[in-house]
Write a protein that holds these residues in place. Structure first.
Motif, mmCIF file in Angstrom:
data_model
loop_
_atom_site.group_PDB
_atom_site.id
_atom_site.type_symbol
_atom_site.label_atom_id
_atom_site.label_comp_id
_atom_site.label_asym_id
_atom_site.label_seq_id
_atom_site.Cartn_x
_atom_site.Cartn_y
_atom_site.Cartn_z
ATOM 1 N N UNK A 163 11.380 1.330 -7.686
ATOM 2 C CA UNK A 163 12.185 2.256 -6.885
ATOM 3 C C UNK A 163 11.427 2.736 -5.656
ATOM 4 N N UNK A 164 10.113 2.544 -5.630
ATOM 5 C CA UNK A 164 9.292 2.992 -4.510
ATOM 6 C C UNK A 164 9.230 1.864 -3.477
ATOM 7 N N UNK A 165 10.219 1.883 -2.605
ATOM 8 C CA UNK A 165 10.368 0.842 -1.603
ATOM 9 C C UNK A 165 11.676 0.087 -1.731
ATOM 10 N N UNK A 166 12.214 -0.018 -2.972
ATOM 11 C CA UNK A 166 13.499 -0.687 -3.215
ATOM 12 C C UNK A 166 13.581 -2.032 -2.491
ATOM 13 N N UNK A 167 12.524 -2.838 -2.673
ATOM 14 C CA UNK A 167 12.509 -4.131 -2.006
ATOM 15 C C UNK A 167 12.371 -4.017 -0.499
ATOM 16 N N UNK A 168 11.992 -2.802 -0.057
ATOM 17 C CA UNK A 168 11.786 -2.525 1.374
ATOM 18 C C UNK A 168 13.024 -2.835 2.218
ATOM 19 N N UNK A 220 0.842 -1.203 0.000
ATOM 20 C CA UNK A 220 0.000 0.000 0.000
ATOM 21 C C UNK A 220 0.879 1.256 0.000
ATOM 22 N N UNK A 221 1.881 1.268 0.871
ATOM 23 C CA UNK A 221 2.761 2.442 0.955
ATOM 24 C C UNK A 221 3.532 2.670 -0.350
ATOM 25 N N UNK A 222 4.056 1.597 -0.923
ATOM 26 C CA UNK A 222 4.823 1.721 -2.161
ATOM 27 C C UNK A 222 3.969 2.317 -3.277
ATOM 28 N N UNK A 223 2.756 1.805 -3.439
ATOM 29 C CA UNK A 223 1.871 2.319 -4.498
ATOM 30 C C UNK A 223 1.416 3.743 -4.185
ATOM 31 N N UNK A 224 1.135 4.031 -2.931
ATOM 32 C CA UNK A 224 0.724 5.375 -2.521
ATOM 33 C C UNK A 224 1.797 6.392 -2.904
ATOM 34 N N UNK A 225 3.050 6.059 -2.621
ATOM 35 C CA UNK A 225 4.147 6.986 -2.931
ATOM 36 C C UNK A 225 4.371 7.105 -4.432
ATOM 37 N N UNK A 252 16.680 9.559 0.403
ATOM 38 C CA UNK A 252 15.482 8.698 0.303
ATOM 39 C C UNK A 252 14.985 8.498 -1.132
ATOM 40 N N UNK A 253 15.380 9.397 -2.024
ATOM 41 C CA UNK A 253 14.974 9.359 -3.431
ATOM 42 C C UNK A 253 13.476 9.610 -3.585
ATOM 43 N N UNK A 254 12.622 8.833 -2.938
ATOM 44 C CA UNK A 254 11.176 9.026 -2.965
ATOM 45 C C UNK A 254 10.678 9.283 -1.542
ATOM 46 N N UNK A 255 9.365 9.441 -1.398
ATOM 47 C CA UNK A 255 8.783 9.686 -0.075
ATOM 48 C C UNK A 255 8.561 8.410 0.726
ATOM 49 N N UNK A 256 8.844 7.266 0.142
ATOM 50 C CA UNK A 256 8.516 5.995 0.786
ATOM 51 C C UNK A 256 9.167 5.876 2.167
#
Length: 230
Positions: A63-68, A20-25, A94-98
């Motif tokens: 890239x949104x989470x980078x495999x967490x 959810x967080x990855x897609x949200x970001x 952080x590159x993104x907001x994730x």
């Protein structure tokens, strides 16, 4: 507790769920990508391919989470700062907001980022080798897979130590590469030969409070958290 605070708390609970967080970001970036700012006064300490390498990844949803991989730093840090009221946490690169939303979902509500470029108001732009932050401003500073882009990691560490409070925490993530370990050959976008959590820890006398350093014969994510002296 007010309704707005309960709603905010519920939203952050939902953002603990990686997918959810990855897609949200990723969706937020689609609306905000026209707002990208780039730090212009980049020093020679930053690897030449750093911005091109990282900005190129923004169009890739992976890239949104980078495999967490930031779980290696955020979960231990959340435990370490849980007794600090509203800990002030800086996440570098952080590159993104994730990473920011993830940290906030774990109780670090004052987390924000610093990067050489950003589309987000939650991420300052600047060079970690010479920041504009006050001395002893943060309870913790995390560099998630950033140190490899510095040609002077010792200087980077000094600046991190300057802006962290006495008794505060420094966290580093790094990919350990068996080819680099075997040959010693540094290939771009890497700008130094650091190749493990232990390599980073060896740059300082700060106490290790968490380390993940498996040293396998495949590329692996390493992490270390250091506690500065009071």
């Amino acid at each position: 507790m007010s309704k707005s605070r309960r709603l905010t708390g519920l939203c952050y609970e939902v953002l603990k769920i990686d997918l959810i967080r990855n897609y949200f970001c990723w969706i937020r970036f689609q609306f905000k990508k026209g707002d990208i700012r780039i730090f212009e006064a980049i020093g020679s300490e930053v690897g030449k391919e750093t911005i091109e390498h990282n900005m190129g990844a923004l169009s890739n949803r992976a890239a949104y989470g980078m495999g967490n991989r930031m779980a290696l730093l955020l979960y231990p840090l959340a435990a370490l700062v849980r007794d600090i009221e509203r800990p002030k946490v800086l996440i570098v690169g952080p590159r993104t907001e994730d990473d920011i939303f993830w940290a906030r979902s774990l109780g670090m509500l004052d987390a924000r980022g610093l990067d050489l470029f950003s589309y987000s108001s939650m991420i300052d732009i600047g060079d970690m080798h010479a920041t504009r932050y006050a001395t002893a401003e943060f309870d913790a500073v995390i560099l998630g897979w950033v140190v490899s882009y510095s040609s002077v990691p010792g200087g980077l560490l000094q600046e991190c130590q300057r802006i962290v409070k006495p008794g505060g925490y420094l966290g580093f993530g790094i990919e350990s590469n068996p080819e680099l370990r075997a040959t010693g050959e540094v290939k771009p976008p890497r700008a130094n030969s650091l190749n493990s959590a232990s390599d980073i820890a060896a740059l300082t006398t700060a106490n290790i409070v968490f380390i993940h350093d498996p040293q396998l014969e495949i590329p692996t994510d390493n992490a270390v958290i250091l506690k500065l002296s009071d």
